[in-house]
Design a protein around this motif. Structure first.
Motif, mmCIF file in Angstrom:
data_model
loop_
_atom_site.group_PDB
_atom_site.id
_atom_site.type_symbol
_atom_site.label_atom_id
_atom_site.label_comp_id
_atom_site.label_asym_id
_atom_site.label_seq_id
_atom_site.Cartn_x
_atom_site.Cartn_y
_atom_site.Cartn_z
ATOM 1 N N ASN A 7 31.992 39.328 34.378
ATOM 2 C CA ASN A 7 32.881 38.883 35.443
ATOM 3 C C ASN A 7 33.832 39.980 35.913
ATOM 4 O O ASN A 7 35.031 39.777 36.018
ATOM 5 C CB ASN A 7 33.709 37.677 34.989
ATOM 6 C CG ASN A 7 32.823 36.460 34.834
ATOM 7 O OD1 ASN A 7 31.898 36.261 35.643
ATOM 8 N ND2 ASN A 7 33.059 35.673 33.803
ATOM 9 N N VAL A 8 33.286 41.155 36.161
ATOM 10 C CA VAL A 8 34.128 42.267 36.580
ATOM 11 C C VAL A 8 34.341 42.223 38.096
ATOM 12 O O VAL A 8 33.391 42.112 38.866
ATOM 13 C CB VAL A 8 33.504 43.612 36.169
ATOM 14 C CG1 VAL A 8 34.221 44.772 36.842
ATOM 15 C CG2 VAL A 8 33.556 43.766 34.651
ATOM 16 N N SER A 9 35.607 42.248 38.494
ATOM 17 C CA SER A 9 35.954 42.287 39.916
ATOM 18 C C SER A 9 36.827 43.504 40.169
ATOM 19 O O SER A 9 37.538 43.973 39.278
ATOM 20 C CB SER A 9 36.743 41.043 40.327
ATOM 21 O OG SER A 9 36.005 39.893 39.986
ATOM 22 N N LEU A 10 36.761 44.014 41.393
ATOM 23 C CA LEU A 10 37.589 45.179 41.740
ATOM 24 C C LEU A 10 38.048 45.029 43.178
ATOM 25 O O LEU A 10 37.248 44.800 44.089
ATOM 26 C CB LEU A 10 36.774 46.461 41.589
ATOM 27 C CG LEU A 10 37.519 47.755 41.927
ATOM 28 C CD1 LEU A 10 38.490 48.120 40.826
ATOM 29 C CD2 LEU A 10 36.525 48.893 42.138
ATOM 30 N N ASN A 11 39.358 45.124 43.362
ATOM 31 C CA ASN A 11 39.910 45.107 44.717
ATOM 32 C C ASN A 11 40.514 46.466 45.035
ATOM 33 O O ASN A 11 41.056 47.126 44.161
ATOM 34 C CB ASN A 11 41.020 44.061 44.844
ATOM 35 C CG ASN A 11 40.478 42.657 44.595
ATOM 36 O OD1 ASN A 11 39.268 42.433 44.658
ATOM 37 N ND2 ASN A 11 41.373 41.747 44.299
ATOM 38 N N MET A 12 40.391 46.859 46.293
ATOM 39 C CA MET A 12 41.076 48.067 46.739
ATOM 40 C C MET A 12 42.052 47.606 47.801
ATOM 41 O O MET A 12 41.654 47.306 48.918
ATOM 42 C CB MET A 12 40.044 49.042 47.308
ATOM 43 C CG MET A 12 40.516 50.482 47.397
ATOM 44 S SD MET A 12 40.940 51.193 45.797
ATOM 45 C CE MET A 12 39.393 51.963 45.328
ATOM 46 N N GLY A 13 43.319 47.480 47.428
ATOM 47 C CA GLY A 13 44.273 46.865 48.334
ATOM 48 C C GLY A 13 43.851 45.417 48.550
ATOM 49 O O GLY A 13 43.546 44.706 47.603
#
Lengths: 258, 358
Positions: A7-13
């Motif tokens: 369940n890896v999530s990544l946001n950029m801003g």
């Protein structure tokens, strides 16, 4: 022993790059990551390579959180081949490949032997004395591959080894494309876990054990090649009509744009 | 086959060692020579005997006048030249590695300007606004001010030039140019406010000179310069990896952020100390590493040490020229390095633009 994302999530801003990705890179297997431009392939790649630390979810390397390892420990287990390298200084090819030995302290003689063997594997021995900036794009890519091979050449006391490849064939001619992926298979046979981002679906079909299909930052499907690489799924994901038949020589799917 | 490849690398290492030995001999030779050059000509034998006597090895047989000129004027000046030349060249080489561009020079990217502005501000306002600094730091005040200026400008330049996609060299050079102009203007303002005595000191700053050297300045500057001189070469392998790119260096197990911080800190200390005692001496950090790279290649394990030796040699020779070319007057050494360095820089730019490497 494996690299696991849960369940890896990544946001950029405000922008969501990837959300809830779960996958495993197992020793002895080749995992191909496929998907259209902007699907989040590179983001997944960079999270695993340790470049983004602000991801959410679980990321473990050999059953321990990735960030619990020191940079040097990680380097001994994980070789990362970038898409292109910006090296503009006049190192010779042999020197560039030797940089792969930086995380290790095996001594000069051993380092040189390993670097030479890695150059042989990547078919760049004849370039050993050439200056890196003078090489063509494809030659540079093979030299970088040799450098990364050199880095994870020996078994590590830290645990299983992994090789991450970001479009390793993008600048290569046909024979070197196959050569490189055959090499990935060879390493997998030695117990290395390989993950590669690929654009050529047929290369993936021919050389990978498992496939991960990414679309808009999410996992569309993952599993063994035959199961995932179907005409319906590929047509759906890429928005182009394809036919999938059986490869005339190998027992793997052959994808043809129609 | 591996033996040929390996032998060629070993041959290169031998060449490096030979070059270093030649450099050190040349450096020692010009040190002795530089001590003899000036209004009072002193033979090399006399110079050598005073230098050796000074280091306590032998009894000097030179006359008392010679002894006092060498000991109190010429020797500290030459040693300061060695220290400043070595540190400027090493800092230049380290910055070029860090920014992955051979055009990064402490002068060009505004670091020298920042150091100089801080120092000039202290000179002009030191009697009034900043007098507390002198009470706090004594003889090191000027150096601490210059170091702070150098440090802040390095931080600004690297912040401006670094985005999430890495360090942009174009942004870095442009930011450096802008900072150079701003610090120049600020120095101009301070000049306007300066009195006659301060104006003389400021002229010394803007053109660079080793003329103010005494044993005190050598000791004070040396105690700071020694840090980058000793510690930067220890980053040689890290810098080699950084040439591949920051991500690549990280994948090779290097703690990139920590290494960057340390290198920026060390170069700021080096440039700050050099500017504090000798003003703006431009282009040493650009020319010297470039020549070393041409001869020995880009490997920082050799580049940093060889640059230090060649930088020291270069500044000693430039100082000898500055003292003799319009004798009995003295031409500021910064002018000489700039007259050599300016055209050199343009040649580099032209060459790199032609080979599409800019």
């Amino acid at each position: 022993m494996s690299i696991r994302l849960e369940n890896v999530s990544l946001n950029m801003g405000p922008k969501k790059l990837i959300s809830k990705i779960s996958l495993a890179i197992n020793p002895g297997e080749v995992l191909a990551v496929l998907g259209p431009n902007g699907a989040g392939k590179s983001s997944v790649f960079k999270v695993i390579a340790g470049e983004y630390k602000h991801y959410k979810g679980q990321l473990t390397l050999n059953a321990k959180p990735l960030m619990d390892f020191s940079a040097n420990q990680r380097a001994k287990m994980m070789g990362v081949l970038p898409q292109s390298s910006q090296l503009a200084f006049a190192f010779s090819v042999f020197e560039v490949v030797l940089l792969g030995r930086l995380p290790h302290s095996t001594g000069r003689k051993k380092d040189r032997e390993i670097a030479f063997a890695a150059m042989k594997k990547a078919d760049v021995v004849h370039l050993a004395q050439a200056l890196y900036p003078s090489l063509s794009g494809g030659e540079k890519q093979r030299v970088q591959l040799a450098r990364v091979l050199c880095q994870i050449w020996q078994e590590s006391v830290e645990g299983s080894r992994y090789l991450l490849l970001d479009e390793p064939t993008s600048a290569l001619d046909l024979s070197h494309q196959h050569h490189t992926l055959a090499l990935a298979r060879e390493l997998a046979a030695q117990g290395v876990g390989v993950m590669s981002i690929l654009h050529d679906l047929n290369l993936a079909a021919q050389y990978a054990d498992n496939v991960l299909l990414l679309g808009q930052g999410k996992v569309i499907d993952q599993g063994p090649v035959e199961q995932v690489m179907t005409a319906a799924k590929i047509t759906d994901l890429y928005g182009i009509d394809v036919s999938v038949t059986e490869h005339p020589k190998y027992a793997c799917p052959l994808i043809i744009a129609s | 086959m591996i033996s040929t490849v390996s032998e060629q690398l070993t041959a290169r290492e031998l060449k490096v060692r030979a070059s270093l030995i030649v450099l050190v001999i040349a450096l020692f030779f010009s040190l002795v020579l530089s001590v003899g050059v000036g209004p009072m000509q002193i033979s090399m034998a006399d110079s050598l005997s005073v230098i050796l006597a000074h280091s306590g090895m032998i009894e000097s047989d030179a006359s008392a006048a010679v002894e006092s000129v060498v000991e109190s004027i010429r020797l500290p000046r030459s040693i300061l030249g060695v220290l400043v030349g070595a540190v400027l060249a090493v800092c230049g080489a380290a910055m070029q590695g860090l920014f992955r561009n051979p055009l990064a020079d402490p002068g060009l990217i505004g670091v020298t300007g920042g150091a100089s502005l801080a120092a000039v501000a202290l000179i002009v306002l030191g009697g009034t606004s900043f007098s507390f600094m002198y009470q706090l730091f004594g003889p090191y005040t000027l150096m601490i001010a210059a170091f702070t200026g150098a440090f802040i400008t390095t931080l600004i330049v690297s912040k401006v030039a670094t985005t999430q996609f890495g360090t942009s060299v174009t942004s870095m050079l442009l930011a450096g140019i802008a900072i150079g102009i701003i610090t120049g203007a600020a120095v101009g303002l301070l000049t306007y406010a300066a009195d006659d005595g301060q104006l003389r000191t400021l002229t010394f700053w803007s053109m660079g000179s080793l003329g103010g050297a005494t044993w005190e300045t050598v000791l004070a500057a040396g105690s700071l310069i020694i840090f980058p001189l000793v510690l930067l070469p220890r980053h040689a392998k890290n810098l080699n990896a950084l040439l591949l790119g920051e991500s690549e260096a990280r994948h090779l197990g290097i703690d990139v952020e920590k290494v960057k911080r340390q290198i920026i800190m060390l170069t700021a200390i080096g440039v700050g100390a050099a500017v504090a005692v000798s003003g703006m001496i431009g282009f040493v950090g650009l020319i010297v590493p470039h020549i070393v790279r041409l001869v020995l290649g880009p490997d920082h394990r050799y580049l940093l040490i060889a640059s230090a030796a060649l930088g020291a040699l270069f500044l000693l020779v430039a100082d000898m020229i500055s003292r003799t070319i319009i004798a009995p007057a003295e031409l500021p050494i910064g002018l000489i390095t700039t007259i050599i360095g300016g055209p050199f820089f343009i040649t580099m730019v032209v060459y790199r633009a032609r080979s599409n490497a800019l």
